[in-house]
Design an enzyme around this catalytic site. Structure first.
Site, PDB file in Angstrom:
ATOM      1  N   HIS A  18      10.426 -11.977  69.632  1.00  0.00           N
ATOM      2  CA  HIS A  18      10.597 -13.067  68.656  1.00  0.00           C
ATOM      3  C   HIS A  18       9.433 -13.079  67.663  1.00  0.00           C
ATOM      4  O   HIS A  18       9.632 -13.254  66.457  1.00  0.00           O
ATOM      5  CB  HIS A  18      10.612 -14.434  69.359  1.00  0.00           C
ATOM      6  CG  HIS A  18      11.732 -14.637  70.331  1.00  0.00           C
ATOM      7  ND1 HIS A  18      11.530 -15.038  71.635  1.00  0.00           N
ATOM      8  CD2 HIS A  18      13.077 -14.516  70.186  1.00  0.00           C
ATOM      9  CE1 HIS A  18      12.697 -15.173  72.244  1.00  0.00           C
ATOM     10  NE2 HIS A  18      13.656 -14.847  71.399  1.00  0.00           N
ATOM     11  N   LYS A  42      23.660 -23.527  78.164  1.00  0.00           N
ATOM     12  CA  LYS A  42      22.541 -22.988  78.942  1.00  0.00           C
ATOM     13  C   LYS A  42      21.641 -24.110  79.459  1.00  0.00           C
ATOM     14  O   LYS A  42      21.402 -25.084  78.757  1.00  0.00           O
ATOM     15  CB  LYS A  42      21.682 -22.075  78.063  1.00  0.00           C
ATOM     16  CG  LYS A  42      22.339 -20.765  77.684  1.00  0.00           C
ATOM     17  CD  LYS A  42      21.347 -19.914  76.906  1.00  0.00           C
ATOM     18  CE  LYS A  42      21.986 -18.641  76.390  1.00  0.00           C
ATOM     19  NZ  LYS A  42      21.087 -17.897  75.483  1.00  0.00           N
ATOM     20  N   ARG A  91      18.406  -5.931  68.912  1.00  0.00           N
ATOM     21  CA  ARG A  91      17.719  -5.004  69.816  1.00  0.00           C
ATOM     22  C   ARG A  91      18.629  -3.792  70.044  1.00  0.00           C
ATOM     23  O   ARG A  91      18.972  -3.097  69.120  1.00  0.00           O
ATOM     24  CB  ARG A  91      17.371  -5.704  71.134  1.00  0.00           C
ATOM     25  CG  ARG A  91      16.307  -6.757  70.990  1.00  0.00           C
ATOM     26  CD  ARG A  91      16.184  -7.591  72.217  1.00  0.00           C
ATOM     27  NE  ARG A  91      17.466  -8.270  72.485  1.00  0.00           N
ATOM     28  CZ  ARG A  91      17.624  -9.255  73.332  1.00  0.00           C
ATOM     29  NH1 ARG A  91      16.619  -9.695  74.036  1.00  0.00           N
ATOM     30  NH2 ARG A  91      18.804  -9.814  73.509  1.00  0.00           N
ATOM     31  N   SER A 129      14.119 -12.905  76.798  1.00  0.00           N
ATOM     32  CA  SER A 129      13.609 -14.087  77.512  1.00  0.00           C
ATOM     33  C   SER A 129      14.181 -14.122  78.931  1.00  0.00           C
ATOM     34  O   SER A 129      13.491 -14.481  79.881  1.00  0.00           O
ATOM     35  CB  SER A 129      14.007 -15.363  76.774  1.00  0.00           C
ATOM     36  OG  SER A 129      13.485 -15.373  75.492  1.00  0.00           O
TER      37      SER A 129
END
Ligand code: PNS
Length: 160
Positions: A18, A42, A91, A129
């Site tokens: 990040h 979440k 990514r 994360s």
């Protein structure tokens, strides 16, 4: 005209991945608003205040970075804060499908807001994360994936 981008996400917690996107984003945009989503899907490890604090500590004195939270649709939030750009990091190939779906859905919802992607630096392409939390939960080292203060916060969380 001021170039503003929203960098949305869960940031639970902030990683070097990040940080790299924010640093590089600040070279392209005048202001970046980090929008922490209050996500109904979440259950976060860190509270929103804790997540904001961890981000703030990583960018001391950076007044072009704003930290905020939002509920509801991202495109509505973007409109509210006058941002025409949603910034996302990409990514590995595995991100592509999800990001393509989100970008297309967001365009369908509001075609005046553009999603722009930055490829994650190769040193961070495997960092997430989720993985960081899993490794830290079982006592593994995450020194290369998160700043020291995030590592300490993770340790504190998992020893609670
Ligand atoms: O870091 P994440 O968890 O991958 O970020 C996902 C996020 C927060 C960008 C996404 O879930 C989101 O935009 N949530 C807000 C609700 C919304 O607008 N959903 C429709 C997107 S297609």
């Amino acid at each position: 005209m001021s170039r503003i981008a929203i960098y949305p996400g869960s940031f639970d917690p902030l990683t070097y991945g990040h940080i790299s996107i924010i640093e590089r984003g600040l070279r392209v945009f005048d202001t970046i608003i980090v929008g922490i989503a209050i996500n109904v899907r979440k259950t976060p490890l860190f509270t929103t205040e804790e997540r904001i604090d961890l981000i703030r500590k990583s960018f001391p004195g950076e007044d072009r970075l704003q930290l905020d939270t939002f509920e509801g649709l991202l495109v509505d939030y973007a409109k509210r804060v006058n941002s025409k750009v949603i910034l996302r990091g990409l990514r590995a190939v595995s991100d592509f499908e999800y990001e393509l779906q989100m970008a297309n859905m967001n365009r369908k919802l509001n075609d005046t807001i553009e999603t722009m992607f930055m490829m994650t630096e190769e040193t961070h392409f495997y960092v997430s994360s989720g993985l960081v939390k899993e490794v830290a939960r079982f006592g593994g080292a995450v020194t290369d994936q998160v700043p020291k203060h995030v590592e300490q916060a993770l340790k504190a969380k998992f020893s609670e």
